[in-house]
Design an enzyme around this catalytic site. Structure first.
Site, PDB file in Angstrom:
ATOM      1  N   TYR A 286       3.656   1.164  10.537  1.00 22.51           N
ATOM      2  CA  TYR A 286       2.781   1.896   9.624  1.00 22.51           C
ATOM      3  C   TYR A 286       3.532   3.044   8.946  1.00 22.51           C
ATOM      4  CZ  TYR A 286      -1.674  -0.499  10.513  1.00 22.51           C
ATOM      5  OH  TYR A 286      -2.704  -1.402  10.550  1.00 22.51           O
ATOM      6  N   SER A 287       2.790   3.790   8.121  1.00 21.29           N
ATOM      7  CA  SER A 287       3.418   4.761   7.218  1.00 21.29           C
ATOM      8  C   SER A 287       4.225   5.841   7.917  1.00 21.29           C
ATOM      9  CB  SER A 287       2.345   5.418   6.349  1.00 21.29           C
ATOM     10  OG  SER A 287       1.931   4.499   5.378  1.00 21.29           O
TER      11      SER A 287
ATOM     12  N   ARG B  23      -1.436   9.041  13.075  1.00 17.25           N
ATOM     13  CA  ARG B  23      -0.343   8.307  12.415  1.00 17.25           C
ATOM     14  C   ARG B  23       0.206   9.022  11.183  1.00 17.25           C
ATOM     15  NH1 ARG B  23      -4.974   4.936  11.991  1.00 17.25           N
ATOM     16  NH2 ARG B  23      -6.041   5.226  10.007  1.00 17.25           N
ATOM     17  N   ASP B  24       1.182   8.378  10.583  1.00 21.28           N
ATOM     18  CA  ASP B  24       1.779   8.756   9.296  1.00 21.28           C
ATOM     19  C   ASP B  24       2.604  10.043   9.352  1.00 21.28           C
ATOM     20  OD1 ASP B  24       0.173   6.595   8.580  1.00 21.28           O
ATOM     21  OD2 ASP B  24      -1.418   7.852   7.718  1.00 21.28           O
TER      22      ASP B  24
ATOM     23  N   ASN C 291       0.848  -1.207   0.000  1.00 19.48           N
ATOM     24  CA  ASN C 291       0.000   0.000   0.000  1.00 19.48           C
ATOM     25  C   ASN C 291       0.872   1.240   0.000  1.00 19.48           C
ATOM     26  OD1 ASN C 291      -0.149  -1.227   2.785  1.00 19.48           O
ATOM     27  ND2 ASN C 291      -1.281   0.602   3.300  1.00 19.48           N
ATOM     28  N   ASP C 292       0.800   2.102   0.976  1.00 19.44           N
ATOM     29  CA  ASP C 292       1.386   3.442   0.842  1.00 19.44           C
ATOM     30  C   ASP C 292       2.878   3.458   0.522  1.00 19.44           C
ATOM     31  OD1 ASP C 292      -1.051   3.614   2.105  1.00 19.44           O
ATOM     32  OD2 ASP C 292      -0.279   4.560   3.913  1.00 19.44           O
TER      33      ASP C 292
HETATM   34  C1  FRU Z   1      -3.214   4.559   4.475  1.00 23.50           C
HETATM   35  C2  FRU Z   1      -2.931   3.829   5.779  1.00 23.50           C
HETATM   36  C3  FRU Z   1      -2.130   4.697   6.731  1.00 23.50           C
HETATM   37  C4  FRU Z   1      -1.459   3.671   7.595  1.00 23.50           C
HETATM   38  C5  FRU Z   1      -1.156   2.575   6.609  1.00 23.50           C
HETATM   39  C6  FRU Z   1      -1.182   1.197   7.169  1.00 23.50           C
HETATM   40  O1  FRU Z   1      -3.468   3.670   3.422  1.00 23.50           O
HETATM   41  O2  FRU Z   1      -4.140   3.402   6.373  1.00 23.50           O
HETATM   42  O3  FRU Z   1      -2.893   5.625   7.460  1.00 23.50           O
HETATM   43  O4  FRU Z   1      -0.307   4.151   8.211  1.00 23.50           O
HETATM   44  O5  FRU Z   1      -2.109   2.700   5.575  1.00 23.50           O
HETATM   45  O6  FRU Z   1      -0.747   0.262   6.222  1.00 23.50           O
END
Ligand code: FRU
Length: 494
Positions: free
Chosen positions: A102-103, A160-161, A42-43
């Site tokens: 996570y991100s 997060r992120d 994903n991200d």
């Molecule tokens: C966005 C997200 C982020 C998170 C990550 C987890 O797609 O939900 O907010 O950090 O993916 O994989």
């Protein structure tokens, strides 16, 4: 390295080996996009030019084609076109990240590469979130420093992120958050050493012009300077469809404004949807040594159809978009394909002054599924231009209604689905076609439609239809394949 980390990394490398043949046999495997070696991507994370190379990390679930406990995969490149896999960067081995690394983002300090990311912990239905720091001298192995920021009491654990940048010798960080009233926010922090962080305040919400109530959670904010303005790219969750806008499960867009760092006041224009297609989320940007602001995104969407992707039987799912250069034209963010993409061009065909008049037309040599097509100087008295791409997708410009549309047969249920945007005038199109994706750049990046497309693998044809007279210069180039090799075996496991 802890025993747990060693164990998780060994399992992930074993999974790659186990699935390698089946993944490689997928006719829908892309040829010049970043994909997971197996499992789910994903991200994009930690996008940075460091030590003479571009580095890009990504959210990765190695063991299944679904979300779950995330690792950080890692690729690098010297030209943003050819990517090589690097050893896995982060495995969720410690208590503060046990349910996923996570991100987050990457910065350089004193020559070393630092990652700031979210440690995700879920106990029963409770969630905990820690913003964590990891450091590397060689860009391959990372030493974890653990949590550097705990959850402030103003927010829920949907916090997060972290995206970090430096301004006037001070580190700043923006984090995606949810207030206790369940509103999405972007929160600004400051630090002098990447380890001690002070909260400066919310960038959006009550202290700003508007956009206080816009979704229940904001993911992956990225704030940067472009042409003297501050642009924030963000992915809000929980925004309802509004006319032609916001039809994907979650949204992604940007604000253009001016940030007063001292008073923490971000004055900005209205939210603008970033991409008009079906799959585009959680982008991240870097500024490179040439001063370009470059963005790359997840060409995926966490929705009810995710588990219907045709690549799932082949043990992988999703990819990233092409990296794109961002340019500010007035208050509008343009996304322009990188100059470097031309490196991939191989054989081509060209039709200058091609004409389509109330007919459906094929152009000899215009076929393929790993290629770039351009239409320049589009003009004429036409009412409608339709380009059918490999049978089950169509780009349509309705000149009367000033409407641009991308239609495709849904890979989940086969029905036609469409995304639209208003377009005053159609001047040019650049279409990047890969085996199972389309990225359509309209008018040099004024609008972009990004989508996965799963045509019958034997359908590589294109046709043009019009109502009225339309003329354009048509070019097609086959693109050379550049998808990176598999992750290098980490010497710790060789
Ligand atoms: C966005 C997200 C982020 C998170 C990550 C987890 O797609 O939900 O907010 O950090 O993916 O994989």
């Amino acid at each position: 390295m802890t025993e747990r980390e060693r164990e998780l990394l060994a399992q992930a490398y074993a999974e790659i080996e186990k699935n390698r043949d089946i993944v490689e046999n997928d006719p829908y495997r892309l040829h010049y996009h970043i994909m997971p070696p197996t499992g789910l991507i994903n991200d994009p994370n930690g996008f940075i030019e460091w030590n003479g190379k571009y580095h890009l990390f990504y959210q990765w679930q190695p063991f299944k084609t679904a979300h779950g406990t995330k690792f950080w995969g890692h690729v690098s490149s010297t030209d943003l076109v050819h990517w090589e896999h690097e050893p896995i960067a982060l495995a969720p081995s410690e208590w503060y990240e046990q349910d996923g690394c996570y991100s987050g983002s990457a910065v350089e300090q004193d020559g070393n590469l630092f990652l700031l990311y979210t440690g995700n912990v879920k106990e029963d239905d409770e969630r905990e979130t820690y913003q964590c720091l990891a450091e590397s001298a060689d860009g391959k192995t990372f030493k974890k420093h653990g949590p550097v920021l705990h959850l402030p009491e103003e927010y829920t654990a949907h916090f997060r992120d972290p995206k970090v940048w430096k301004k006037d010798d001070v580190w700043y960080m923006v984090i995606g958050a949810q207030t206790k009233k369940l509103e999405g926010r972007a929160v600004l922090f400051q630090s002098h050493d990447l380890k001690n962080w002070t909260r400066l305040g919310d960038l959006t919400g009550t202290n700003t012009d508007h956009i206080g109530e816009f979704g229940y959670m904001w993911e992956c904010p990225d704030l940067f300077e472009l042409d003297g303005r501050e642009v924030m790219v963000v992915s809000p969750q929980g925004v309802a469809p509004d006319g032609m806008l916001y039809h994907n499960e979650h949204q992604c867009g940007y604000l253009v404004g001016d940030l007063d760092y001292e008073n923490v006041k971000y004055r900005h224009e209205a939210f603008v949807e970033m991409d008009r297609g079906f799959e585009f989320y959680a982008p991240q940007t870097l500024v490179d040594k040439k001063g370009r602001r470059i963005m790359i995104a997840w060409m995926g969407m966490p929705d009810q159809y995710e588990q219907k992707h045709p690549t799932i039987p082949f043990k992988w799912i999703h990819s990233l978009t092409l990296p794109r250069e961002l340019k500010l034209v007035g208050n509008k963010l343009y996304q322009v394909p990188l100059e470097e993409m031309k490196i991939l061009r191989g054989d081509g065909v060209r039709y200058s002054g091609a004409e389509v008049v109330n007919e459906e037309k094929h152009f000899a040599g215009l076929d393929g599924d790993v290629m770039e097509i351009s239409l320049d100087h589009i003009h004429g008295t036409y009412e409608m231009l339709e380009i059918t791409l490999r049978g089950n997708a169509r780009f349509i410009y309705n000149k009367e209604k000033k409407l641009a549309t991308l239609e495709r047969a849904s890979f989940a249920h086969g029905q036609t689905e469409a995304r639209h945007c208003y377009l005053e005038k159609l001047d040019s199109l650049r279409i990047f076609v890969d085996t199972s994706s389309l990225e359509i750049f309209v008018n040099e990046g004024q609008e972009v439609f990004s989508a996965r497309q799963f045509p019958y693998p034997e359908n590589k044809g294109y046709s043009f239809a019009s109502k009225g007279y339309v003329s354009f210069d048509l070019n097609k180039w086959d693109l050379n394949k550049s998808a990176g090799a598999y992750p290098m075996q980490d010497e710790r496991y060789a």
